[in-house]
Write an enzyme that holds these catalytic residues in place. Structure first.
Site, short mmCIF file in Angstrom:
data_model
loop_
_atom_site.label_atom_id
_atom_site.label_comp_id
_atom_site.label_asym_id
_atom_site.label_seq_id
_atom_site.Cartn_x
_atom_site.Cartn_y
_atom_site.Cartn_z
N CYS A 276 0.80 -1.23 0.00
CA CYS A 276 0.00 0.00 0.00
C CYS A 276 0.83 1.28 0.00
O CYS A 276 0.87 2.00 -0.99
CB CYS A 276 -0.94 -0.01 1.20
SG CYS A 276 -2.15 -1.32 1.11
N1 LIG Z 1 -2.63 -5.86 1.80
C1 LIG Z 1 -3.13 -4.78 2.38
O1 LIG Z 1 -2.81 -4.47 3.51
C2 LIG Z 1 -4.13 -3.90 1.66
C3 LIG Z 1 -4.89 -2.99 2.43
C4 LIG Z 1 -5.80 -2.19 1.80
C5 LIG Z 1 -5.96 -2.26 0.43
N2 LIG Z 1 -5.21 -3.13 -0.31
C6 LIG Z 1 -5.45 -3.19 -1.75
O2 LIG Z 1 -6.26 -4.32 -2.02
C7 LIG Z 1 -5.91 -4.91 -3.26
C8 LIG Z 1 -5.54 -6.36 -3.07
O3 LIG Z 1 -4.41 -6.44 -2.23
P1 LIG Z 1 -3.99 -7.77 -1.47
O4 LIG Z 1 -2.95 -7.37 -0.49
O5 LIG Z 1 -5.19 -8.51 -1.00
O6 LIG Z 1 -3.32 -8.59 -2.66
P2 LIG Z 1 -2.91 -10.15 -2.64
O7 LIG Z 1 -1.80 -10.27 -3.62
O8 LIG Z 1 -2.74 -10.62 -1.25
O9 LIG Z 1 -4.21 -10.87 -3.23
C9 LIG Z 1 -4.68 -10.67 -4.51
C10 LIG Z 1 -5.29 -11.96 -5.01
O10 LIG Z 1 -5.85 -11.71 -6.30
C11 LIG Z 1 -5.64 -12.85 -7.11
N3 LIG Z 1 -5.79 -12.47 -8.51
C12 LIG Z 1 -4.95 -11.79 -9.30
N4 LIG Z 1 -5.50 -11.59 -10.52
C13 LIG Z 1 -6.73 -12.16 -10.49
C14 LIG Z 1 -7.78 -12.28 -11.42
N5 LIG Z 1 -7.70 -11.76 -12.64
N6 LIG Z 1 -8.87 -12.95 -11.05
C15 LIG Z 1 -8.99 -13.49 -9.82
N7 LIG Z 1 -8.04 -13.40 -8.88
C16 LIG Z 1 -6.92 -12.73 -9.21
C17 LIG Z 1 -4.26 -13.31 -6.72
O11 LIG Z 1 -4.05 -14.67 -7.08
C18 LIG Z 1 -4.29 -13.09 -5.20
O12 LIG Z 1 -4.76 -14.23 -4.52
C19 LIG Z 1 -4.78 -4.06 -3.82
O13 LIG Z 1 -5.32 -3.07 -4.65
C20 LIG Z 1 -4.20 -3.39 -2.58
O14 LIG Z 1 -3.59 -2.16 -2.87
C21 LIG Z 1 -4.32 -3.98 0.30
#
Ligand SMILES: NC(=O)c1ccc[n+]([C@@H]2O[C@H](COP(=O)([O-])OP(=O)(O)OC[C@H]3O[C@@H](n4cnc5c(N)ncnc54)[C@H](O)[C@@H]3O)[C@@H](O)[C@H]2O)c1
Length: 445
Positions: A276
Site C-alpha cells: 500500500c
Molecule cells: N494488503 C493490504 O494491507 C491492503 C490494504 C488495503 C488495500 N489493499 C489493496 O487491495 C488490493 C488487493 O491487495 P492484497 O494485499 O489482498 O493482494 P494479494 O496479492 O494478497 O491478493 C490478490 C489476489 O488476487 C488474485 N488475482 C490476481 N488476478 C486475479 C484475477 N484476474 N482474477 C482473480 N483473482 C486474481 C491473486 O491470485 C491473489 O490471490 C490491492 O489493490 C491493494 O492495494 C491492500
C-alpha cells in the site's frame, strides 16, 4: 422492469438471500469473504490461484488475521467456498473485486489485474448485479475503465446493473481494527448504485459512509495512504537531520507526542514496505501528472523514504568502522524482514533492499524472523535462523555476528535475550528502548 430489478437485489440484500462473490482471495479479499459469510451471506471466493482455492475448500486458512476456527466452520456450513471458475458469476448477485494493483517498473499504475477480472465478470454479468471495485487505484478507474467495459455489453449502469467503488482499509496484523469494524467508504456511479452498495456492506460491516462518486471514494484511500507516506517521509528526513544535529529523534518524538492536540507521532524506520504505502501515492501522482499537476509532496516523500535502506547500510558501515571493522567481510544478522511488525508479509519490504546492499558491500548476511521461513533474492536463498532460545542457534548467531540489525520490531522477539547476546546492535525501530542496556551496545537510527 427496471424498478423490479432494483427491488429484487434490494430484497435479496434485505433478506440476506443475496449470493456474494469476491474476486481475489489475498490479504484483502479473503477476510472480506469471511465477513460476508459470517453475516449469513452465501459467499463464493474466486481466484486464479488454484492453491488458494484448494486451501480454502480444504478449510486451510492462509491469512493470519482470519480466525481459523470461524473460517473452518463457515466452510463446513457451506457459507464460504472458493473456485477458479468464473462462470459461477452467473449465479451471483454481487461481486467485489480485490485483485492486486502494483506499479510497473516505470512507477506507473498497473491496472491489468482489474481489467482481467472485469473481462471475466462481463462474460457472465446479468441484470440486477452489483459490482464493487475494492482494489486501491487512481481516481477515475471505476468510471473510466470498468464502466465502459460493462456498458459495451449493453447494460446501463444504474438501471440494469450497479457499479460502485469502496476502498479496502484493512491493516494486516492490527489487533483492534479489522475488516468488520473499520468503517467502509462507498461511492457509486449513480445514487442508486451507492445506495445498494451501502445496504450490501451494512450486512457485514459495522459502519458505512457514503460519498458522492466513485472518484471521491477512490481519492479517499489515496489521501489516507499519501498522508502516511508524507508524514513518514518527514520523520525519516528529521531522523537523518537529527543524526547530524546530535539529537535523538526517538526522544524528540516521544516528547512531542505528549502534546494532547495538533500532533500525531510517526516514526522513522528502514523504509516503506507492503502493498500500500510505497505504491498507492504513485497512483495518485500519475493521475495528477496527466492533468498537468506536479505532486511535489508525494514525490519528495517517496524519495526520502526510498533512501532509508541506504541510510541503514551507511549507518552499519559507520558503526562497524568505529569498532575498527569493515562492512566487507562482516557477519551481519538481520532481525525481522517483514515490512512491519507481527505479520508475515515481505512484499516491498525494505529489509530485502538492506540485505541486498549489505551483500553488495561484502557482508555475510543471515536473518532471523519467526514469521518468515525463507527469503529469496535473485539466485540466492536464506533460511531463517530459529529464534527459539532453547536450541542455541539464535544465541550463537547473535554472539558470532559483528552486527545485528533490528529491521522489524516483532513483539515476539525476546529483546532482553538479544541485548544479552548480541555483540553490537543497530536498532532501526527503537525496539530495545524499553529494556535496559548496561553494555551500551545499541545504536539507533
Ligand atoms: N494488503 C493490504 O494491507 C491492503 C490494504 C488495503 C488495500 N489493499 C489493496 O487491495 C488490493 C488487493 O491487495 P492484497 O494485499 O489482498 O493482494 P494479494 O496479492 O494478497 O491478493 C490478490 C489476489 O488476487 C488474485 N488475482 C490476481 N488476478 C486475479 C484475477 N484476474 N482474477 C482473480 N483473482 C486474481 C491473486 O491470485 C491473489 O490471490 C490491492 O489493490 C491493494 O492495494 C491492500
Amino acid at each position: 422492469m427496471d424498478a423490479q430489478v432494483t427491488v429484487t437485489i434490494e430484497e435479496k440484500i434485505a433478506t440476506r438471500q443475496v449470493r456474494a462473490g469476491v474476486i481475489g482471495l489475498g490479504y484483502v479479499g479473503l477476510p472480506l469473504a469471511v465477513e460476508f459469510a459470517r453475516a449469513g451471506v452465501e459467499t463464493v471466493g474466486i481466484d486464479i490461484d488454484s492453491r488458494k482455492v484448494d486451501a480454502i475448500n480444504r478449510k486451510e486458512c492462509y491469512i493470519q488475521d482470519v480466525d481459523g476456527k470461524l473460517f473452518s466452520d463457515l466452510v463446513s456450513q457451506k457459507k464460504l467456498r472458493a473456485t477458479t471458475d468464473f462462470s459461477i458469476i452467473r449465479n451471483l448477485d454481487t461481486v467485489n473485486i480485490c485483485v492486486p494493483t502494483p506499479l510497473r517498473k516505470s512507477k506507473d499504475p498497473d491496472i491489468s489485474y482489474i481489467v482481467n477480472a472485469t473481462q471475466e465478470i462481463v462474460k457472465y454479468l446479468h441484470e440486477g448485479m452489483l459490482v464493487i471495485l475494492e482494489s486501491t487505484t487512481y481516481p477515475g478507474t471505476t468510471e473510466e475503465v470498468i464502466l465502459p467495459m460493462i456498458e459495451e455489453k449493453g447494460f446501463k449502469v444504474g438501471k440494469d446493473v450497479f457499479l460502485a467503488f469502496s476502498p479496502e482499509r484493512v491493516d494486516p496484523g492490527n489487533p483492534v481494527y479489522n475488516t468488520k469494524n473499520i468503517p467502509k467508504v462507498v461511492g457509486g456511479v449513480t445514487e442508486e448504485c451507492t445506495r445498494l452498495a451501502v445496504e450490501f456492506y451494512k450486512l457485514a460491516i459495522e459502519k458505512v459512509h457514503s460519498v458522492s462518486s466513485c472518484s471521491a471514494a477512490e481519492m479517499v484511500k489515496l489521501l489516507e495512504n499519501t498522508f502516511r507516506s508524507v508524514n513518514i517521509g518527514l520523520v525519516n528526513e528529521l531522523c537523518k537531520m537529527s543524526a547530524k544535529l546530535g539529537v535523538d529523534i526517538w526522544e524528540i518524538i516521544d516528547a512531542a507526542a505528549t502534546k494532547p492536540f495538533g500532533f500525531m507521532p510517526f516514526y522513522p524506520g528502514p523504509g516503506l514496505g507492503g502493498h500500500c504505502i510505497p505504491i498507492d501515492p504513485h497512483y495518485l501522482a500519475w493521475k495528477a501528472r496527466i492533468h498537468g499537476f506536479s505532486p511535489r509532496f508525494i514525490e519528495l516523500a517517496s524519495e526520502v523514504n526510498a533512501s532509508m535502506p541506504e541510510f541503514v547500510v551507511e549507518k552499519s558501515r559507520a558503526i562497524l568502522n568505529e569498532k575498527k571493522k569493515a562492512l566487507n567481510g562482516a557477519k551481519i544478522l538481520v532481525l525481522g524482514v517483514t515490512y512491519k511488525a507481527n505479520i508475515d508479509d515481505i512484499r516491498e519490504s525494505p529489509a530485502l533492499e538492506v540485505i541486498e546492499l549489505l551483500e553488495k558491500g561484502g557482508a555475510e548476511v543471515s536473518f532471523a524472523d519467526p514469521y518468515v521461513p525463507e527469503v529469496r533474492l535473485h539466485d540466492k536463498a536464506w533460511r531463517s535462523i530459529s529464534t527459539q532460545a532453547k536450541n542455541g542457534a539464535f544465541q550463537s548467531a547473535l554472539e558470532e555476528s559483528d552486527l545485528s540489525i533490528i529491521l522489524t520490531n516483532h513483539k515476539c522477539f525476546d529483546y532482553e535475550f538479544i541485548l544479552k547476546h548480541a555483540a553490537l546492535i543497530l536498532d532501526t525501530r527503537n525496539a530495545t528502548r524499553p529494556f535496559s542496556d548496561s553494555r551500551k551496545i545499541v545504536v539507533r537510527i
